[in-house]
Motif scaffolding. Structure first.
Motif, PDB file in Angstrom:
ATOM      1  N   ASP A  85       3.213   5.056  -0.063  1.00 56.29           N
ATOM      2  CA  ASP A  85       2.254   3.905   0.069  1.00 56.29           C
ATOM      3  C   ASP A  85       0.565   4.652  -0.581  1.00 56.29           C
ATOM      4  O   ASP A  85       0.095   5.106   0.395  1.00 56.29           O
ATOM      5  N   GLY A  86       0.133   3.451  -1.167  1.00 57.42           N
ATOM      6  CA  GLY A  86      -0.906   3.196  -1.763  1.00 57.42           C
ATOM      7  C   GLY A  86      -1.509   4.620  -2.828  1.00 57.42           C
ATOM      8  O   GLY A  86      -2.520   5.190  -2.955  1.00 57.42           O
ATOM      9  N   THR A 131       0.581  -4.142   0.728  1.00 54.94           N
ATOM     10  CA  THR A 131       1.495  -3.259   1.421  1.00 54.94           C
ATOM     11  C   THR A 131       3.257  -4.338   1.578  1.00 54.94           C
ATOM     12  O   THR A 131       3.969  -4.135   0.386  1.00 54.94           O
ATOM     13  N   ASP A 243      -2.219   5.950   1.344  1.00 51.64           N
ATOM     14  CA  ASP A 243      -3.070   4.620   1.795  1.00 51.64           C
ATOM     15  C   ASP A 243      -3.628   5.301   3.028  1.00 51.64           C
ATOM     16  O   ASP A 243      -5.309   5.457   3.282  1.00 51.64           O
ATOM     17  N   ASP A 294       4.052   0.963  -3.559  1.00 46.32           N
ATOM     18  CA  ASP A 294       3.933  -0.068  -3.470  1.00 46.32           C
ATOM     19  C   ASP A 294       2.379  -1.180  -3.646  1.00 46.32           C
ATOM     20  O   ASP A 294       2.841  -1.857  -4.693  1.00 46.32           O
ATOM     21  N   HIS A 295       1.218  -0.174  -4.053  1.00 45.33           N
ATOM     22  CA  HIS A 295       0.315  -1.220  -5.134  1.00 45.33           C
ATOM     23  C   HIS A 295      -0.389   1.098  -4.979  1.00 45.33           C
ATOM     24  O   HIS A 295      -0.425   1.842  -4.452  1.00 45.33           O
TER      25      HIS A 295
HETATM   26 ZN   LIG Z   1       0.691  -0.375   1.173  1.00 42.02          ZN
END
Ligand SMILES: [Zn+2]
Length: 317
Positions: A85-86, A131, A243, A294-295
Motif C-alpha cells: 500500500d502506498g 486506497t 503507506d 494502489d497509489h
Molecule cells: Zn493506500
C-alpha cells in the motif's frame, strides 16, 4: 472529437494544477524530474511513465491466468497478489537482491510502470489516488465510473464484483482469501467491500475476509494459508508498511523511514514467495505471483494529481 476536446481541457487543467503545486511549494520541476529519472533508472521496467499500463490491467492478467489451460504436468492453478500500500513506482530502485521483487524478476518475472486515478498523467485524475479506489480498480478491472469508488469511505455495490468473489461464484476456483489490516476494506460501516462480504456470506461462497491488527497479523494470516495443505486458490494480501511510513514522515525515497518500511514489505513478500515455493505440491501447481501498489504518494499524503501519487507498478511472474 469530444474525447479530444475533453483531453485538451484536462491537459490544460492539469498544467494549471501542476503550476498551482509548484507555486504552492507542493512540488517543483526538480522534484518531478528527479522522480522521472528514478523511475527510468529501474532497468527491469518494460515500459515508461508515458506508456504506463492502467492498474485495471492486473485484473485481466489474473483472470487470464485462471481461465487459460493448465500447462503440462500441472494439476491446479493458484495466484497471489502481494500489495504494498502506498508504494511509489520509483521505490523499486531500492530493491535488494533478497527481496520479493528481485526474486520474481531474476526468475523470469516482468515489471511494469502502471497508473492509478482513472487516466494516465498528466491528464487530471478522475478518481482519487487513494486506497479504496486503487484496490477496487485492480480487483474489479474497472474505474470508478463503473464501480463507484471515487474515494475512501464509499460502500461498493455488488454490481461489479471483485475477482475474489466472481472467480469463486463462477466456479473457476474453489476458494479465495483477502488479508488486510485497514478497517476501510470490509470492517467499518463505510468500508468498501462490506456489501460484497455480506453477499458472499449469504450465498455461502468460500471467500475469506480476514482483518488483522497490523502487518504482522496480515503476514501471519497469509503465511498460515500458504502453508496449509490445500491453500486458497487466490490470495490477495495488503501490507501497509509504505503507506504508514509515507503518512507519518513522507513518501520519499530519501526518507529512511519510507525506505526501511519498503525493505520490510520486500522481506515479508519474499517470505511469502519462499513459502509458496516450499509447498509440498508446488511442483504440480501453476502459480501467478503479482506485487503491486494502489497509489503512490507525495509529501505526507496522496489522493491528488501529482505524478508521484499517480504512478504505481506491478511485477508479475
Ligand atoms: Zn493506500
Amino acid at each position: 472529437m469530444l474525447n479530444i476536446f475533453y483531453s485538451v481541457i484536462a491537459a490544460i487543467a492539469s498544467f494549471f494544477m501542476m503550476m498551482y503545486g509548484v507555486i504552492g511549494g507542493l512540488n517543483n520541476f526538480d522534484t518531478i524530474q528527479k522522480y522521472e529519472e528514478n523511475v527510468a533508472a529501474f532497468e527491469p521496467y518494460e515500459n515508461t511513465i508515458e506508456t504506463a499500463v492502467p492498474q485495471t490491467e492486473i485484473y485481466n492478467v489474473i483472470k487470464e491466468h485462471f481461465e487459460s489451460e493448465l500447462p503440462a504436468g500441472k494439476l491446479v492453478k493458484k495466484a497471489i497478489v502481494i500489495g504494498y500500500d502506498g508504494c511509489r513506482a520509483d521505490a523499486l530502485t531500492l530493491c535488494e537482491n533478497d527481496g520479493a521483487v528481485a526474486k520474481l524478476i531474476t526468475t523470469g518475472g516482468k515489471a511494469y510502470v502502471a497508473y492509478c486515478g482513472g487516466v494516465n498523467y498528466p491528464v487530471f485524475n478522475t478518481q482519487d489516488t487513494s486506497t479504496a479506489p486503487g484496490w477496487a480498480s485492480i480487483l474489479t478491472g474497472k474505474w470508478a465510473d463503473a464501480h463507484g469508488i471515487t474515494g475512501n469511505g464509499i460502500v461498493k455495490s455488488t454490481e461489479h464484483l471483485t475477482l475474489l468473489t466472481s472467480l469463486v461464484e463462477e466456479k473457476t476456483i474453489d476458494d479465495s482469501a483477502f488479508y488486510v489490516s485497514w478497517n476501510g476494506h470490509f470492517v467499518g460501516d463505510d468500508s468498501t467491500y462490506k456489501l460484497e462480504k455480506a453477499y458472499c456470506e449469504e450465498k455461502g461462497l468460500d471467500v475469506t475476509f480476514s482483518d488483522a491488527d497490523d502487518d504482522e497479523g496480515t503476514v501471519n494470516n497469509t503465511l498460515k494459508d500458504i502453508k496449509s495443505l490445500d491453500c486458497s486458490d487466490f490470495i490477495f494480501t495488503i501490507l501497509e508498511h509504505t503507506d504508514h511510513a509515507g503518512h507519518g514522515t513522507g513518501f520519499d525515497l530519501d526518507n529512511p523511514d519510507y525506505s526501511s518500511e519498503f525493505a520490510l514489505a520486500e522481506a515479508e513478500g519474499a517470505e511469502m514467495i519462499d513459502a509458496i515455493e516450499s509447498r509440498l505440491t508446488y511442483p504440480v501447481e501453476d502459480w501467478l505471483i503479482i506485487i503491486t501498489s494502489d497509489h503512490g504518494g507525495f509529501n505526507t499524503g496522496h489522493g491528488g494529481f501529482t505524478i508521484q501519487e499517480r504512478m504505481t507498478f506491478y511485477v508479475v511472474r
